[in-house]
Design a protein around this motif. Structure first.
Motif, PDB file in Angstrom:
ATOM      1  N   ASP A 118       0.861  -1.186   0.000  1.00 26.09           N
ATOM      2  CA  ASP A 118       0.000   0.000   0.000  1.00 26.09           C
ATOM      3  C   ASP A 118       0.894   1.232   0.000  1.00 26.09           C
ATOM      4  OD1 ASP A 118      -2.291   1.481  -0.102  1.00 26.09           O
ATOM      5  OD2 ASP A 118      -3.128   0.747   1.778  1.00 26.09           O
ATOM      6  N   SER A 119       0.276   2.399  -0.204  1.00 26.72           N
ATOM      7  CA  SER A 119       1.053   3.638  -0.231  1.00 26.72           C
ATOM      8  C   SER A 119       0.435   4.680   0.687  1.00 26.72           C
ATOM      9  CB  SER A 119       1.147   4.187  -1.659  1.00 26.72           C
ATOM     10  OG  SER A 119      -0.120   4.606  -2.117  1.00 26.72           O
ATOM     11  N   ILE A 151       4.924   7.638  -0.532  1.00 28.29           N
ATOM     12  CA  ILE A 151       5.761   6.525  -0.085  1.00 28.29           C
ATOM     13  C   ILE A 151       4.956   5.241  -0.247  1.00 28.29           C
ATOM     14  CG2 ILE A 151       7.119   7.909   1.524  1.00 28.29           C
ATOM     15  CD1 ILE A 151       5.492   6.807   3.814  1.00 28.29           C
ATOM     16  N   SER A 152       5.617   4.222  -0.713  1.00 26.18           N
ATOM     17  CA  SER A 152       4.958   2.936  -0.930  1.00 26.18           C
ATOM     18  C   SER A 152       5.810   1.846  -0.305  1.00 26.18           C
ATOM     19  CB  SER A 152       4.780   2.685  -2.427  1.00 26.18           C
ATOM     20  OG  SER A 152       4.145   1.438  -2.663  1.00 26.18           O
ATOM     21  N   CYS A 153       5.153   0.884   0.348  1.00 32.43           N
ATOM     22  CA  CYS A 153       5.890  -0.167   1.056  1.00 32.43           C
ATOM     23  C   CYS A 153       5.251  -1.531   0.849  1.00 32.43           C
ATOM     24  CB  CYS A 153       5.932   0.111   2.562  1.00 32.43           C
ATOM     25  SG  CYS A 153       6.855   1.583   3.038  1.00 32.43           S
ATOM     26  N   ASP A 173       1.713   6.262 -10.299  1.00 33.05           N
ATOM     27  CA  ASP A 173       0.667   5.243 -10.179  1.00 33.05           C
ATOM     28  C   ASP A 173       1.020   4.229  -9.092  1.00 33.05           C
ATOM     29  OD1 ASP A 173      -1.340   3.445 -10.547  1.00 33.05           O
ATOM     30  OD2 ASP A 173      -0.973   3.116 -12.673  1.00 33.05           O
ATOM     31  N   GLU A 174       0.045   3.909  -8.229  1.00 30.07           N
ATOM     32  CA  GLU A 174       0.269   2.916  -7.173  1.00 30.07           C
ATOM     33  C   GLU A 174       0.606   1.544  -7.753  1.00 30.07           C
ATOM     34  OE1 GLU A 174      -2.292   3.886  -3.284  1.00 30.07           O
ATOM     35  OE2 GLU A 174      -3.532   3.655  -5.073  1.00 30.07           O
ATOM     36  N   ILE A 175       0.028   1.223  -8.907  1.00 27.39           N
ATOM     37  CA  ILE A 175       0.300  -0.063  -9.548  1.00 27.39           C
ATOM     38  C   ILE A 175       1.768  -0.157  -9.942  1.00 27.39           C
ATOM     39  CG2 ILE A 175      -0.306  -1.606 -11.439  1.00 27.39           C
ATOM     40  CD1 ILE A 175      -2.544  -1.143  -9.380  1.00 27.39           C
ATOM     41  N   LYS A 176       2.313   0.944 -10.453  1.00 23.00           N
ATOM     42  CA  LYS A 176       3.721   0.972 -10.853  1.00 23.00           C
ATOM     43  C   LYS A 176       4.628   0.692  -9.659  1.00 23.00           C
ATOM     44  CE  LYS A 176       6.952   3.774 -13.566  1.00 23.00           C
ATOM     45  NZ  LYS A 176       7.138   5.069 -14.287  1.00 23.00           N
TER      46      LYS A 176
END
Length: 447
Positions: A118-119, A151-153, A173-176
């Motif tokens: 998630d981000s 930030i994405s983890c 993009d969160e998918i990226k």
């Protein structure tokens, strides 16, 4: 599993990361001065996020063991611009890889690791140079583009370790980012024994295919519009668990980020997706998408596995409100990235010490008539002690490092907080205090 040995080895080998390959200039750190390459790499790990000038001089005096030495914050900021943030990413990768080499001990569900991706959005300095380097347009009259980053983890929902992370423009993009995490962890852990969970924002065919190509597994909470034809068929046939063949046509493939995945999709032409309807406590029906076979996970187990996804939100809270990861000590992107990745590494060290400290807890909770309690280590105290002892941890003396780690664990196993094992439901809470049945936060859908 005890993590103390991993931490001892990690800090004992700190000098392995004091290398010229992390220096972005051929002439930097070639002369002897107050701040060596080793000192500059240490600094973000020792920083307590207080006033910069105070932190700089506190660090230097401890580092040189000279109470009279001084330096300006501009001097250390200039030196930091020559350090590649990858050094902290490599530290973290090395630490995580060693831990997850112990596959059987780290598994949490039938031999599988259960993770979540998630981000979250964080504020960054609202300066001209920060906005330029992060690709944020200049402020407009409507103030549409705030100075913020994403930030994405990828987090292990059982052990809480951050397996992969990145810091990007908030419009990425969160998918990226999710695709990046899967590639990033494939050499750190066994993805064929990994189940990754995603919220409603991730029902991407490309993400599903990427996971399938890696021989891994996913659970995604679906929207009503995802695979609508198949969901409608399930409602018509009154079934809650079914597997469908999904055709990979040009419109589905067109917007993929990866050319390799486009080619893979054209080659296989279709893939299977399992759609499962589960009932929440409030009676709402939610839909989960997965490639886990029925013999591995029943609908009830899928519901539980997805429900554990909330652990990543707990970790974001810890990163922001305990480690203050969003309090950056510079304006330039390279310093912001150093702050971010060094504190992801520190967070994993913190979590490892937390697990070991809680195994040493001997205090028994008081018995109550209504609820059961469990003691846990006080994270605020643990973080403070790690920061205080960082100069002892980042030495060349392994015996001193071992003593420092044990000192931290001794305090962490005694300075405790307690939590309820089975928290009360809305009906059990005292309705005269902190609770109202019409409050939106108390009636929202939840696993």
């Amino acid at each position: 599993m005890f993590f103390k040995d991993f931490i001892l080895e990690e800090f004992g080998n700190f000098n392995n990361f004091v290398e010229r390959k992390y220096v972005l200039s051929e002439t930097a750190f070639t002369r002897k001065g107050k701040l060596s390459l080793k000192s500059i790499i240490k600094y973000p790990l020792c920083n307590r996020k207080k006033t910069t000038s105070i932190e700089v001089n506190r660090f230097l005096r401890n580092e040189l063991n000279d109470r009279g030495v001084t330096i300006t914050k501009q001097a250390i900021s200039e030196k930091r611009q020559f350090i590649d943030p990858i050094v902290y990413m490599d530290m973290n990768d090395n630490f995580i890889s060693k831990i997850y080499a112990h596959q059987e001990e780290m598994a949490s569900f039938k031999g599988f690791h259960v993770c979540a991706i998630d981000s979250s959005i964080v504020e960054i300095p609202n300066t001209k140079i920060t906005r330029k380097e992060f690709g944020i347009p200049e402020k407009t009259q409507l103030m549409k583009d705030t100075s913020a980053a994403r930030i994405s983890c990828m987090v292990d929902t059982h052990w809480d370790f951050v397996l992969s992370s990145n810091l990007t423009n908030k419009k990425v993009d969160e998918i990226k980012s999710a695709l990046f995490h899967l590639d990033d962890v494939k050499d750190k852990m066994d993805l064929t024994k990994t189940i990754t969970t995603y919220d409603r924002g991730y029902p991407s065919t490309e993400l599903m295919l990427k996971t399938i190509k890696l021989n891994s597994y996913f659970i995604i909470r679906a929207k009503v519009t995802n695979f609508k034809k198949q969901q409608t068929q399930m409602e018509r046939d009154k079934i809650n668990d079914a597997t469908f063949d999904i055709t990979l046509n040009s419109p589905k493939i067109k917007y993929f980020h990866s050319e390799d995945l486009k080619e893979y999709a054209r080659k296989i032409k279709e893939f299977k997706i399992r759609i499962v309807k589960v009932k929440l406590k409030n009676g709402t029906i939610e839909t989960l998408l997965t490639n886990l076979p029925k013999e591995i996970a029943t609908p009830e187990e899928l519901k539980q596995l997805y429900g554990d996804r909330w652990k990543i939100e707990t970790n974001y809270d810890r990163l922001k409100n305990k480690l203050h990861i969003d309090k950056f000590t510079g304006k330039k992107k390279i310093i912001i990235e150093q702050d971010f990745y060094s504190h992801i590494y520190l967070f994993n060290v913190l979590i490892a010490l937390k697990h070991d400290a809680e195994k040493q807890i001997t205090r028994k909770p008081k018995e109550t008539t209504k609820y059961k309690y469990k003691y846990k280590t006080n994270l605020n105290t643990l973080i403070g002690n790690i920061k205080t002892e960082m100069f002892r941890l980042l030495t060349d003396d392994k015996e001193e490092i071992n003593i420092a780690i044990q000192d931290i664990l001794d305090i962490a196993s005694k300075d405790l907080v307690y939590t309820k094992i089975n928290p009360p439901t809305n009906e059990e809470r005292d309705k005269k205090k902190y609770y109202h049945k019409k409050c939106k936060s108390n009636i929202q859908d939840s696993f």
